[in-house]
Motif scaffolding. Structure first.
Motif, mmCIF file in Angstrom:
data_model
loop_
_atom_site.group_PDB
_atom_site.id
_atom_site.type_symbol
_atom_site.label_atom_id
_atom_site.label_comp_id
_atom_site.label_asym_id
_atom_site.label_seq_id
_atom_site.Cartn_x
_atom_site.Cartn_y
_atom_site.Cartn_z
ATOM 1 N N TYR A 1 -10.095 1.593 -1.283
ATOM 2 C CA TYR A 1 -10.925 0.299 -0.967
ATOM 3 C C TYR A 1 -12.060 0.946 0.055
ATOM 4 N N ARG A 2 -12.418 1.400 0.760
ATOM 5 C CA ARG A 2 -12.715 1.734 2.044
ATOM 6 C C ARG A 2 -14.181 1.868 1.438
ATOM 7 N N GLU A 3 -13.998 3.143 0.303
ATOM 8 C CA GLU A 3 -15.450 3.393 0.072
ATOM 9 C C GLU A 3 -15.732 2.784 -1.147
ATOM 10 N N ASN A 4 -15.471 1.787 -1.453
ATOM 11 C CA ASN A 4 -15.705 0.103 -2.478
ATOM 12 C C ASN A 4 -15.403 -1.147 -1.778
ATOM 13 N N PRO A 5 -16.095 -1.378 -0.963
ATOM 14 C CA PRO A 5 -15.226 -2.513 -0.225
ATOM 15 C C PRO A 5 -15.940 -3.227 -1.498
ATOM 16 N N ASP A 6 -15.043 -4.639 -1.293
ATOM 17 C CA ASP A 6 -15.235 -6.023 -2.842
ATOM 18 C C ASP A 6 -15.045 -7.237 -1.482
ATOM 19 N N LYS A 7 -15.923 -7.942 -1.821
ATOM 20 C CA LYS A 7 -16.590 -8.880 -1.121
ATOM 21 C C LYS A 7 -15.092 -10.322 -1.324
ATOM 22 N N ASP A 8 -14.733 -10.172 -2.679
ATOM 23 C CA ASP A 8 -14.115 -11.285 -2.830
ATOM 24 C C ASP A 8 -12.593 -10.856 -1.852
ATOM 25 N N ILE A 9 -12.139 -9.498 -1.183
ATOM 26 C CA ILE A 9 -11.352 -9.193 -0.624
ATOM 27 C C ILE A 9 -11.305 -9.305 0.257
ATOM 28 N N PHE A 10 -10.156 -10.186 1.006
ATOM 29 C CA PHE A 10 -10.478 -10.595 2.629
ATOM 30 C C PHE A 10 -10.158 -9.459 3.797
ATOM 31 N N ALA A 11 -8.756 -9.087 3.076
ATOM 32 C CA ALA A 11 -7.595 -8.078 4.062
ATOM 33 C C ALA A 11 -6.409 -7.705 3.388
ATOM 34 N N VAL A 12 -6.359 -6.249 3.563
ATOM 35 C CA VAL A 12 -5.874 -5.339 2.515
ATOM 36 C C VAL A 12 -4.321 -5.266 3.374
ATOM 37 N N ILE A 13 -3.468 -4.939 3.149
ATOM 38 C CA ILE A 13 -1.684 -4.810 3.263
ATOM 39 C C ILE A 13 -1.332 -3.189 3.287
ATOM 40 N N ASN A 14 -2.018 -2.297 3.538
ATOM 41 C CA ASN A 14 -1.287 -1.145 3.019
ATOM 42 C C ASN A 14 0.496 -0.436 4.161
ATOM 43 N N ILE A 15 1.114 0.088 3.030
ATOM 44 C CA ILE A 15 2.584 0.074 3.625
ATOM 45 C C ILE A 15 2.760 1.437 2.793
ATOM 46 N N THR A 16 2.717 2.706 3.547
ATOM 47 C CA THR A 16 2.677 3.832 2.864
ATOM 48 C C THR A 16 5.003 4.392 2.762
ATOM 49 N N GLY A 17 5.400 3.361 3.747
ATOM 50 C CA GLY A 17 6.685 4.057 3.992
ATOM 51 C C GLY A 17 7.747 2.819 4.277
ATOM 52 N N ASP A 18 9.087 3.530 4.485
ATOM 53 C CA ASP A 18 10.451 2.021 4.931
ATOM 54 C C ASP A 18 9.755 2.088 6.646
ATOM 55 N N LEU A 19 9.608 0.612 6.815
ATOM 56 C CA LEU A 19 9.759 -0.096 7.308
ATOM 57 C C LEU A 19 10.613 0.106 8.348
ATOM 58 N N LEU A 20 11.150 0.430 7.940
ATOM 59 C CA LEU A 20 12.537 -0.763 8.952
ATOM 60 C C LEU A 20 12.522 1.424 9.789
ATOM 61 N N GLU A 21 12.655 2.232 8.795
ATOM 62 C CA GLU A 21 12.631 3.935 9.732
ATOM 63 C C GLU A 21 11.359 3.829 10.714
ATOM 64 N N ASN A 22 10.185 3.545 10.180
ATOM 65 C CA ASN A 22 8.974 3.691 10.406
ATOM 66 C C ASN A 22 8.022 2.362 11.073
ATOM 67 N N PRO A 23 8.529 1.819 11.990
ATOM 68 C CA PRO A 23 7.518 0.500 11.791
ATOM 69 C C PRO A 23 6.319 0.646 11.602
ATOM 70 N N GLN A 24 5.433 1.877 12.116
ATOM 71 C CA GLN A 24 4.259 2.417 12.157
ATOM 72 C C GLN A 24 3.937 2.265 10.213
ATOM 73 N N ALA A 25 4.670 2.000 9.651
ATOM 74 C CA ALA A 25 4.427 2.668 8.231
ATOM 75 C C ALA A 25 3.469 1.403 7.392
ATOM 76 N N GLY A 26 3.330 0.360 8.228
ATOM 77 C CA GLY A 26 2.909 -0.593 8.163
ATOM 78 C C GLY A 26 0.978 -1.003 8.549
ATOM 79 N N GLY A 27 0.099 -2.255 8.134
ATOM 80 C CA GLY A 27 -1.235 -2.245 8.755
ATOM 81 C C GLY A 27 -1.527 -3.079 7.765
#
Length: 393
Positions: free
Chosen positions: A45-71
């Motif tokens: 998404y960073r390399e090919n940005p889409d103007k129709d997309i306002f934001a991206v929620i990226n979750i890479t792991g279990d948030l309970l174990e690692n709250p930093q895994a989401g953004g």
């Protein structure tokens, strides 16, 4: 408030990249946000940005174990309502995951049933042994409303003094007026005249608010059953169980007579003090543009008094509330927030004594500045020069 609640008709698209597959199904579309699950990576998404997309929620792991895994990633500043929606959705799932770790059957239902909505009653004792339900929130709101009113009235009518002085001075009619009356008498007459105008408007506002309050109370009483009114004990317990009864009981705990008298006294004292200041400022300058040099410090003091009053609502007996209610330049505003909480009488008396003593002393000083400055044109005096005018014979 109405304009701030008007939302745009635009529906923003928010992409969800969930490597766990657990959180993406939780998001549901709202009136302003559309959520869609994508398989592409954040880097794509960073390399090919889409103007129709306002934001991206990226979750890479279990948030309970690692709250930093989401953004949340976006090229623009992310609005608060979107952040709150995402936080609420993810937090709800994380709470369920946390409960599941205890391995207790039906734990979620048990926790929900254990939640209790409780607010302890506050009861005010009377000197005759009666009891009345009270509310610090109602007392605080009454005090806050009185504080805002007295701030507005003092600033409004004190500004009328400086406008009147400047008008007479710029039109050169002051030279004719002081041929028949002494400058000090003219200044005091102007202050008293505008004070009476202010008291007239305060009286009309009081009548209007009394009428609105009477109608509102009659409306609330109409919702209380006659049986409850007839069988109510002196504590109004049965009445308070009816819709609107609790509000009436809270309102009746406020000493409206004392509040009204104190409002008038502190309004008069505050007006006299600031009117004297503004009369002295108006006599020392030639145009409204020059008044900013002297008006800004006075306005800052009044604004500070307003904020001190607002922050004193939660602690009306604290050091901020006490000292600001004793200092004459802030006491008219701050004291009104404390009076509904029934402070000791000596504090009110001392505050009034200091306020009126300072106001009359300032009127005397302003009169000495007024008699010199009212006939001076073409020069903007400094504070040092104004101070010298006080010592002129």
């Amino acid at each position: 408030m109405w304009l701030s609640n008007i939302k745009s008709d635009e529906v923003k698209t928010v992409v969800i990249i969930d490597e766990t597959g657990k959180y993406a199904p939780l998001f549901e579309d709202t009136e302003h946000f559309h959520f869609q699950v994508e398989s592409r990576t954040l880097q794509q998404y960073r390399e090919n940005p889409d103007k129709d997309i306002f934001a991206v929620i990226n979750i890479t792991g279990d948030l309970l174990e690692n709250p930093q895994a989401g953004g949340i990633y976006s090229e623009k500043q992310i609005p608060l309502d979107l952040t709150r929606l995402i936080d609420y959705t993810l937090r709800e799932q994380m709470e369920l995951d946390k409960l599941a770790t205890y391995d207790i059957p039906h734990l979620k239902e048990i926790v929900e049933e254990a939640k209790v909505n409780f607010s302890i009653r506050t009861i005010k004792w009377g000197t005759d042994g009666t009891e009345k339900a009270s509310s610090s929130m109602v007392a605080g709101m009454v005090g806050l409303f009185s504080t805002l009113l007295i701030y507005m009235f003092v600033l409004l009518y004190a500004n009328m003094v400086i406008q009147g002085v400047l008008e007479e001075k710029t039109n050169r009619i002051i030279e004719l007026i002081i041929s028949s009356v002494k400058p000090f008498e003219l200044m005091v007459g102007k202050i008293i005249g505008i004070l009476l105008v202010g008291l007239t408007q305060v009286f009309l506002w009081g009548v209007m608010l009394f009428g609105i309050g009477t109608v509102a109370q009659s409306f609330l009483v109409g919702k209380i059953s006659p049986e409850a009114m007839m069988t109510a004990d002196p504590n109004m317990e049965l009445v308070m169980q009816q819709p609107g009864g609790e509000i009436i009981e809270f309102i009746n705990t406020i000493n409206w007579g004392e509040l009204g008298i104190m409002f008038i006294l502190f309004f008069m004292g505050g007006f006299l003090l600031y009117a004297a200041l503004f009369a002295a400022i108006g006599s020392a300058i030639d145009s409204p543009e020059d008044s900013q040099q002297f008006m800004i410090p006075v306005s800052i003091v009044l604004i500070f008094a307003l904020y001190a009053g607002i922050y004193s609502m939660n602690n009306p007996d604290g050091p901020l509330a006490f000292w600001c209610s004793m200092i004459p330049v802030t006491s008219p505003v701050v004291m009104m927030i404390r009076i509904p909480f029934e402070i000791p009488w000596w504090q009110t008396a001392l505050s009034l004594f200091l306020l009126y003593g300072s106001a009359f002393g300032l009127i005397w000083i302003a009169g000495k500045i007024y008699r010199v400055g009212i006939l001076m044109y073409g020069k903007k005096p400094s504070l040092k020069e104004i101070a010298r005018w006080i010592n002129y014979k």
